[in-house]
Design an enzyme around this catalytic site. Structure first.
Site, PDB file in Angstrom:
ATOM      1  N   CYS A  99       0.851  -1.186   0.000  1.00 25.48           N
ATOM      2  CA  CYS A  99       0.000   0.000   0.000  1.00 25.48           C
ATOM      3  C   CYS A  99       0.889   1.240   0.000  1.00 25.48           C
ATOM      4  O   CYS A  99       1.863   1.303   0.753  1.00 25.48           O
ATOM      5  CB  CYS A  99      -0.887  -0.014   1.246  1.00 25.48           C
ATOM      6  SG  CYS A  99      -1.975   1.418   1.389  1.00 25.48           S
ATOM      7  N   HIS A 141      -8.850  -3.313  -2.675  1.00 19.30           N
ATOM      8  CA  HIS A 141      -7.900  -2.526  -1.889  1.00 19.30           C
ATOM      9  C   HIS A 141      -8.280  -1.040  -1.907  1.00 19.30           C
ATOM     10  O   HIS A 141      -8.355  -0.398  -0.855  1.00 19.30           O
ATOM     11  CB  HIS A 141      -6.494  -2.732  -2.462  1.00 19.30           C
ATOM     12  CG  HIS A 141      -5.427  -1.999  -1.732  1.00 19.30           C
ATOM     13  ND1 HIS A 141      -4.509  -2.635  -0.928  1.00 19.30           N
ATOM     14  CD2 HIS A 141      -5.114  -0.682  -1.689  1.00 19.30           C
ATOM     15  CE1 HIS A 141      -3.688  -1.730  -0.410  1.00 19.30           C
ATOM     16  NE2 HIS A 141      -4.034  -0.532  -0.861  1.00 19.30           N
ATOM     17  N   GLU A 142      -8.527  -0.503  -3.100  1.00 24.02           N
ATOM     18  CA  GLU A 142      -8.853   0.923  -3.209  1.00 24.02           C
ATOM     19  C   GLU A 142     -10.216   1.225  -2.594  1.00 24.02           C
ATOM     20  O   GLU A 142     -10.383   2.258  -1.940  1.00 24.02           O
ATOM     21  CB  GLU A 142      -8.785   1.383  -4.665  1.00 24.02           C
ATOM     22  CG  GLU A 142      -7.430   1.208  -5.330  1.00 24.02           C
ATOM     23  CD  GLU A 142      -6.264   1.770  -4.543  1.00 24.02           C
ATOM     24  OE1 GLU A 142      -6.420   2.791  -3.826  1.00 24.02           O
ATOM     25  OE2 GLU A 142      -5.164   1.185  -4.620  1.00 24.02           O
ATOM     26  N   HIS A 145     -10.066   1.752   1.084  1.00 27.11           N
ATOM     27  CA  HIS A 145      -9.619   3.091   1.484  1.00 27.11           C
ATOM     28  C   HIS A 145     -10.794   4.050   1.650  1.00 27.11           C
ATOM     29  O   HIS A 145     -10.769   4.919   2.519  1.00 27.11           O
ATOM     30  CB  HIS A 145      -8.650   3.677   0.457  1.00 27.11           C
ATOM     31  CG  HIS A 145      -7.237   3.209   0.610  1.00 27.11           C
ATOM     32  ND1 HIS A 145      -6.473   3.465   1.726  1.00 27.11           N
ATOM     33  CD2 HIS A 145      -6.441   2.501  -0.223  1.00 27.11           C
ATOM     34  CE1 HIS A 145      -5.286   2.942   1.585  1.00 27.11           C
ATOM     35  NE2 HIS A 145      -5.230   2.349   0.395  1.00 27.11           N
TER      36      HIS A 145
END
Length: 188
Positions: A99, A141-142, A145
């Site tokens: 990351c 993953h994004e 966030h």
């Protein structure tokens, strides 16, 4: 376009649910262009607005999916559906990820093998991408966030403990830490 500083774990915007994008205007287009430039400079395959200190629900990505075919774009106010997680031991070679907000570190993490992304682009057009493999991992993953979740929050106990030691050693985990691609050197 400009390369933006990337916030490091501990910055409150990284641990807070992002707000919906209300309007696509020139300011947002500039932010997206700067995010793309920052992602490429890092280098990375995805970057979410909270990582550059902006608490909005959008991310960019750029990834070679097969034989030179590039999947890239921006997802504004995305929704993500994922397939059930597979069972069994982690394959550390295939299932490790890093990351940009925890720079230089990689740890194994199980993600769903497939995902469906629905979002809006910069022209206000809705789109859907059905994918699997690494692109599905990038989207998960994004998207995390945008919900204030870092991949470190999903690590198994031993990996989380190892990463906690790294965060402490590098004096991360507190507000005000960032790095700028092309300016700051990241130590492994």
């Amino acid at each position: 376009m400009a390369v933006l500083p990337i916030r490091i774990t501990g910055e409150p915007v990284l641990h807070t649910v992002a707000a919906p994008v209300e309007a696509v205007d020139d300011e947002l287009r500039t932010l997206v262009a700067d995010m793309v430039e920052t992602m490429h400079a890092a280098p990375g395959v995805g970057l979410a607005a909270p990582q550059v200190g902006v608490g909005l629900r959008l991310f960019v990505w750029s990834f070679e999916v097969a034989d030179g075919e590039l999947s890239e774009g921006v997802a504004i106010n995305p929704r993500l559906w994922i397939a059930p997680m597979p069972l069994g031991p982690l394959d550390e070679e295939v299932e490790s990820e890093g990351c940009l907000s925890i720079p230089g570190e990689r740890f194994p993490l199980r993600r769903s093998p497939a995902a469906i992304l629905e979002a809006t682009d910069l022209d206000g057009q809705a789109f859907e991408i059905r994918t699997s493999g690494w692109l599905a991992r990038i989207f998960q993953h994004e998207y995390d966030h945008l919900d204030g979740v870092l991949y470190a929050d999903r690590l198994a106990f031993d990996e989380a403990r190892s990463l906690g030691k790294v965060v402490k050693r590098k004096a991360w985990g507190i507000p005000g830490r960032s790095w700028t691609p092309g300016v700051d050197q990241i130590e492994p």
